[in-house]
Write a protein that holds these residues in place. Structure first.
Motif, PDB file in Angstrom:
ATOM      1  N   GLY A   1       0.704  -1.018  -0.129  1.00 63.65           N
ATOM      2  CA  GLY A   1      -0.041   0.028   0.119  1.00 63.65           C
ATOM      3  C   GLY A   1       0.904   1.297  -0.005  1.00 63.65           C
ATOM      4  O   GLY A   1       0.326   2.458   0.026  1.00 63.65           O
ATOM      5  N   VAL A   2       2.139   1.146   0.121  1.00 65.83           N
ATOM      6  CA  VAL A   2       3.005   2.291  -0.071  1.00 65.83           C
ATOM      7  C   VAL A   2       2.949   2.959  -1.358  1.00 65.83           C
ATOM      8  O   VAL A   2       2.885   2.238  -2.206  1.00 65.83           O
ATOM      9  CB  VAL A   2       4.370   2.066   0.417  1.00 65.83           C
ATOM     10  CG1 VAL A   2       5.191   3.249   0.460  1.00 65.83           C
ATOM     11  CG2 VAL A   2       4.326   1.455   1.989  1.00 65.83           C
ATOM     12  N   ARG A   3       3.071   4.126  -1.481  1.00 69.85           N
ATOM     13  CA  ARG A   3       2.981   4.899  -2.876  1.00 69.85           C
ATOM     14  C   ARG A   3       4.418   4.853  -3.264  1.00 69.85           C
ATOM     15  O   ARG A   3       5.553   4.583  -2.876  1.00 69.85           O
ATOM     16  CB  ARG A   3       2.658   6.479  -2.530  1.00 69.85           C
ATOM     17  CG  ARG A   3       1.236   6.597  -2.218  1.00 69.85           C
ATOM     18  CD  ARG A   3       0.860   8.232  -2.018  1.00 69.85           C
ATOM     19  NE  ARG A   3       1.412   8.784  -3.175  1.00 69.85           N
ATOM     20  CZ  ARG A   3       0.491   9.187  -4.247  1.00 69.85           C
ATOM     21  NH1 ARG A   3      -0.808   8.791  -4.302  1.00 69.85           N
ATOM     22  NH2 ARG A   3       0.836   9.730  -5.244  1.00 69.85           N
ATOM     23  N   ILE A   4       4.509   4.778  -4.764  1.00 69.40           N
ATOM     24  CA  ILE A   4       5.829   4.743  -5.254  1.00 69.40           C
ATOM     25  C   ILE A   4       6.701   5.623  -4.979  1.00 69.40           C
ATOM     26  O   ILE A   4       8.108   5.415  -4.821  1.00 69.40           O
ATOM     27  CB  ILE A   4       5.810   4.686  -6.568  1.00 69.40           C
ATOM     28  CG1 ILE A   4       7.021   4.201  -7.546  1.00 69.40           C
ATOM     29  CG2 ILE A   4       5.190   6.246  -7.312  1.00 69.40           C
ATOM     30  CD1 ILE A   4       6.758   3.936  -8.934  1.00 69.40           C
ATOM     31  N   GLU A   5       6.409   6.909  -4.429  1.00 74.01           N
ATOM     32  CA  GLU A   5       7.401   8.047  -4.341  1.00 74.01           C
ATOM     33  C   GLU A   5       8.156   7.638  -2.531  1.00 74.01           C
ATOM     34  O   GLU A   5       9.287   7.747  -2.153  1.00 74.01           O
ATOM     35  CB  GLU A   5       6.751   9.363  -3.644  1.00 74.01           C
ATOM     36  CG  GLU A   5       6.136   9.825  -5.172  1.00 74.01           C
ATOM     37  CD  GLU A   5       4.686   9.475  -5.263  1.00 74.01           C
ATOM     38  OE1 GLU A   5       4.067   8.521  -4.467  1.00 74.01           O
ATOM     39  OE2 GLU A   5       4.165  10.096  -6.302  1.00 74.01           O
ATOM     40  N   ASP A   6       7.017   7.035  -1.573  1.00 73.74           N
ATOM     41  CA  ASP A   6       7.646   6.204  -0.353  1.00 73.74           C
ATOM     42  C   ASP A   6       8.497   5.104  -0.455  1.00 73.74           C
ATOM     43  O   ASP A   6       9.578   5.157   0.234  1.00 73.74           O
ATOM     44  CB  ASP A   6       6.469   5.915   0.491  1.00 73.74           C
ATOM     45  CG  ASP A   6       5.740   7.435   0.862  1.00 73.74           C
ATOM     46  OD1 ASP A   6       6.148   8.411   0.944  1.00 73.74           O
ATOM     47  OD2 ASP A   6       4.383   7.178   1.071  1.00 73.74           O
ATOM     48  N   THR A   7       8.246   4.381  -1.525  1.00 75.76           N
ATOM     49  CA  THR A   7       9.108   3.234  -1.922  1.00 75.76           C
ATOM     50  C   THR A   7      10.381   3.731  -2.396  1.00 75.76           C
ATOM     51  O   THR A   7      11.406   3.068  -1.818  1.00 75.76           O
ATOM     52  CB  THR A   7       8.489   2.466  -2.872  1.00 75.76           C
ATOM     53  OG1 THR A   7       7.072   1.930  -2.468  1.00 75.76           O
ATOM     54  CG2 THR A   7       9.315   1.256  -3.321  1.00 75.76           C
TER      55      THR A   7
END
Length: 834
Positions: A343-349
């Motif tokens: 569920g983490v956004r790609i920016e946070d990844t």
């Protein structure tokens, strides 16, 4: 851009509504689902794959040749670089093998020169090597093989064997000359004497490779070229020994005889002095050998002691040597898969991956680190080319590390990175994947060393068993990177439509779906639209999406107006006929023959693959009885390939021994002499396993190939001894005398060929070259097997021959005597011809 703004949408009260009236048009990048970074800078990576029959080196060379023109056409400021060039490793490995071949040739030439003591005889023997190798290359070309690690390894391995036929013939010719014959007669007599045993030994070496062609899977594709290289070279070597070698001997040997006659009685210096010292040593060794064999013939029971010791050593080594599928190759590449909580956004990844990258840079010094590539998020949903990836969501990423030439061992860096992630990022799941082309080929599509698949319709039960296995396997010594391959808990929203209410409002499921896809920008993955620019010839993805600022909560999503597609009714909000609930569901679905599949993956560290596999199979045996009917557990990956290859190679080893026995039985016209010739095989095989154990080398598929090679070479040496002893018995001497004479007479050629073979595989056994780890176990097994097998050929085989041949002669005499007594007794008469 202006053309898009002027697109008419609909007419309202006689007025045309244009796209500019309801939307903004921007020429920007598409909604990002994947981010690529090179050394921390945004980048675009283009993967180039080759077809199965194409040459990696040719393709890369062709790309590099076009790179200057590609860079010249690129926009200003764009940098185009080639990364993860697999041809660099291939070229280095091939170059290393070629250097090994030259080194092997020099070592073999030195052995031949020391034993023969003449440059003429050495030239005759060595001439057959390049010619046989050329014949082998022609044969490989005809069957469509290429130059690679395996074919070049086969040619390197064959060099030590190729001198066998020519060396035995020249040595036998020199022995005939020493007995008083002229050169011509000596060449003819020597060739006739060894033609049959050389034929049987050559056929034996070739036959042992037949099981290689019965292999299946990866091992068959890897080792067939090696087997073909050796077989073609051996056949060419035998033909050259029957044709070229006698011809060269007739031209050069007279001069050698004259030179030796001139040197008679004179003091020798340099290499010649070393040769005479070697000859003197061999003569002394022959005398000692004759006395020892004579002692063993008198006290045959004593022979059981060294045989028992050798077999005990082999058994101990087999029980304590580890097991692998293939040795790992250090190509200087690391491929790490990481999974952030779902569920983490790609920016946070991307931020989390950047932290991991900084940790990697702290472990790998700048002098060893070439570059780091980060591939964040799932690949594009529509595959325009097959790009293999394990990533399924925006929470997944791959980190690829390329090391510089002359780097420290890659496995040590992998171990440190694994420990760093476990310590600093406990919420991150990670496992290392095959990075270089060789490892990917051997993995056969599996992302890790182990892959345990739970298959069947009982999804809840299989998931529970998979989670249980994950917990237990993580506690097994040597098992690392234990995780799920599938994502089971991807968060999302379920929109449930009240069909009755929607029908009353004149809205269909399709109306709601189209509006939602347009607002969320998902239409590009479901039904993409493309606009072709006639000026540039490029195609652009045209995507409709609501402004991100207007969709920041579920409430805003429920307020989306849904316009009925028929009837002309006014738009109604989505909340009027639908509800939104949060739900976690699988982000990826795996199937095996249409059965739902859940996979537990793992790697190995600090322990051999066979031991970890044994512990894993115990866990699986505990779980299988708890499966529902129709469900099953399957072990895949290198562990399964290793099990299959081992059973096939061990079965092939037994088949090789049987085939060699039958060939010798046909050629010897005897059932007992083949038994004598293969009597030393158990000792030779024990030596091969001991050679692996004493060097700390696990048993692997290449090692088993070495054992098969030992079977052929050891049998060839034993055939030389047993066939000579048989000939001497037929000339009238006793089996015991024939055994001693055969062993001492064949001591020199057997020692020469064995020593040439051992020195020929020493560079391979060291495994220091690029890619040398692959064939190093093969060389070590051959060295150990030849050391034990040569002793068996020189001591065990002669004693076994004397015992077996003596027993058969006594049996034949007894049978003949019984027939004579029957015919001579009173009243006995011949049968009536009528």
């Amino acid at each position: 851009m202006q053309s898009f703004l002027d697109i008419p949408l609909r007419s309202v009260d006689g007025k045309m509504v244009l796209l500019r009236d309801v939307a903004n048009v921007r020429d920007v990048e598409a909604v990002s689902t994947n981010v690529e970074r090179l050394n921390g800078q945004n980048a675009v990576m283009v993967s180039i794959l080759k077809l199965g029959n194409a040459s990696t080196v040719d393709i890369v060379d062709g790309i590099m040749a076009r790179m200057p023109s590609i860079r010249a056409e690129a926009p200003p400021g764009m940098k185009i670089e080639a990364i993860f060039d697999q041809s660099v490793f291939v070229k280095a490995a091939v170059e290393s093998v070629l250097h090994e071949i030259l080194l092997v040739g020099a070592l073999v030439a030195s052995v031949v020169l020391l034993f023969l003591g003449s440059w003429r005889s050495t030239f005759i023997v060595l001439t057959s090597i390049p010619l046989a190798l050329l014949c082998s290359i022609v044969g490989l070309s005809l069957v469509g093989a290429t130059f690679n690690l395996m074919t070049l390894g086969g040619l390197s391995l064959a060099i030590g064997i190729l001198v066998d036929n020519a060396l035995v013939e020249i040595e036998n010719t020199k022995r005939q000359i020493a007995s008083g014959k002229n050169v011509h007669d000596a060449i003819v007599a020597g060739a006739q004497e060894v033609a049959f045993p050389e034929f049987v030994s050559t056929i034996s070496i070739c036959i042992v490779f037949i099981p290689i062609f019965l292999l299946s899977g990866t091992a068959s594709y890897v080792f067939r070229p090696l087997a073909l290289a050796v077989v073609f070279a051996m056949v060419a070597s035998y033909l050259l020994a029957r044709t070229l070698v006698p011809t060269l001997a007739s031209l050069l040997m007279p001069g050698e005889v004259r030179a030796e006659n001139k040197r008679a009685g004179k003091k020798s210096y340099g290499p010649l002095a070393i040769h005479y010292a070697v000859e003197h040593g061999v003569d002394k060794l022959g005398e000692l050998q004759g006395k020892l064999i004579g002692f063993l013939l008198r006290y045959k029971v004593i022979l059981l002691i060294p045989i028992g010791i050798a077999l005990a050593i082999g058994t101990f080594s087999a029980l304590h040597a580890g097991r692998e599928f293939f040795p790992k190759t250090d190509a200087g590449l690391i491929r790490l898969f990481v999974r952030i909580p779902s569920g983490v956004r790609i920016e946070d990844t991307g931020n989390k991956v950047a932290e991991i990258q900084r940790g990697i840079k702290e472990i790998i010094p700048a002098k060893d680190l070439e570059l780091i590539v980060e591939n964040i998020g799932a690949p594009y949903s529509i595959n325009l080319a097959y790009v293999e990836s394990t990533s399924a969501t925006s929470s997944d990423a791959e980190i690829l590390v390329q090391l510089k030439k002359g780097h420290q061992p890659t496995p040590e860096y992998v171990r440190q990175i694994r420990a760093m992630i476990a310590d600093k990022f406990p919420d991150v799941q990670a496992f290392f994947r095959p990075a270089d082309a060789t490892s990917q080929t051997l993995a056969s599509g599996s992302p890790t060393t182990f892959e345990v698949r739970f298959m069947g319709r009982d999804v809840p039960g299989n998931i529970a068993l998979a989670k249980e296995l994950r917990e237990k396997l993580a506690k097994v010594p040597g098992a690392v990177d234990v995780t799920f391959r599938e994502v089971l808990d991807q968060p999302g929203y379920i929109i449930r439509v009240d069909r009755v209410r929607a029908s009353q409002l004149g809205v269909t499921q399709q109306d709601a779906s189209n509006t939602l896809l347009a607002a969320l920008g998902s239409g590009g993955s479901v039904s993409p639209n493309f606009w072709a620019d006639t000026a540039t010839g490029a195609s652009y993805d045209v995507q409709v999406i609501a402004p991100p600022a207007n969709l920041t909560s579920v409430e805003q999503l429920l307020n989306l107006p849904i316009r009925p597609s028929v009837g002309g009714a006014d738009p109604v909000p989505l909340r009027s006929f639908a509800t939104v609930t949060e739900k976690r569901s699988p982000a990826s679905v795996s199937r095996t023959t249409l059965l739902p599949t859940y996979t537990v993956v793992a790697n190995v560290e600090g322990r051999d693959l066979g031991s970890v596999t044994k512990d894993l199979e115990k866990l699986l045996e505990e779980q299988r009885p708890r499966l529902q009917p129709g469900n099953k557990i399957e072990l895949a990956g290198q562990a399964a390939l290793m099990k299959s290859a081992y059973s096939e190679l061990i079965g092939g080893l037994g088949l090789s021994a049987v085939l060699v026995f039958l060939v010798m039985a046909v050629n010897f016209q005897s059932w007992t002499l083949p038994f004598v010739a293969i009597s030393g095989l158990p000792i030779a095989i024990s030596g091969a396993i001991f050679g692996l154990w004493v060097t700390g080398t696990p048993v692997s598929v290449p090692a088993l190939m070495g054992v098969i090679m030992v079977v052929g070479v050891s049998t060839a040496n034993s055939v030389l001894v047993s066939s000579f002893a048989r000939d001497r018995v037929e000339e009238g001497i006793t089996p015991a005398e024939a055994a001693v004479e055969a062993a001492t007479t064949r001591l020199r050629p057997v020692m020469m060929t064995a020593l040439a073979m051992i020195l020929g595989v020493v560079p391979m056994a060291l495994g220091h070259a690029e890619g040398g780890e692959q064939n190093a176990p093969l060389g070590r097994a051959v060295i150990g097997g030849l050391l034990f097998g040569t002793m068996a050929s020189l001591f065990v085989v002669p004693v076994v021959f004397a015992f077996v041949r003596g027993w058969t002669l006594r049996s034949e005499k007894k049978h003949a005597h019984e027939n004579e007594v029957t015919l001579d007794r009173p009243g006995a008469s011949l049968p009536d011809p009528a």
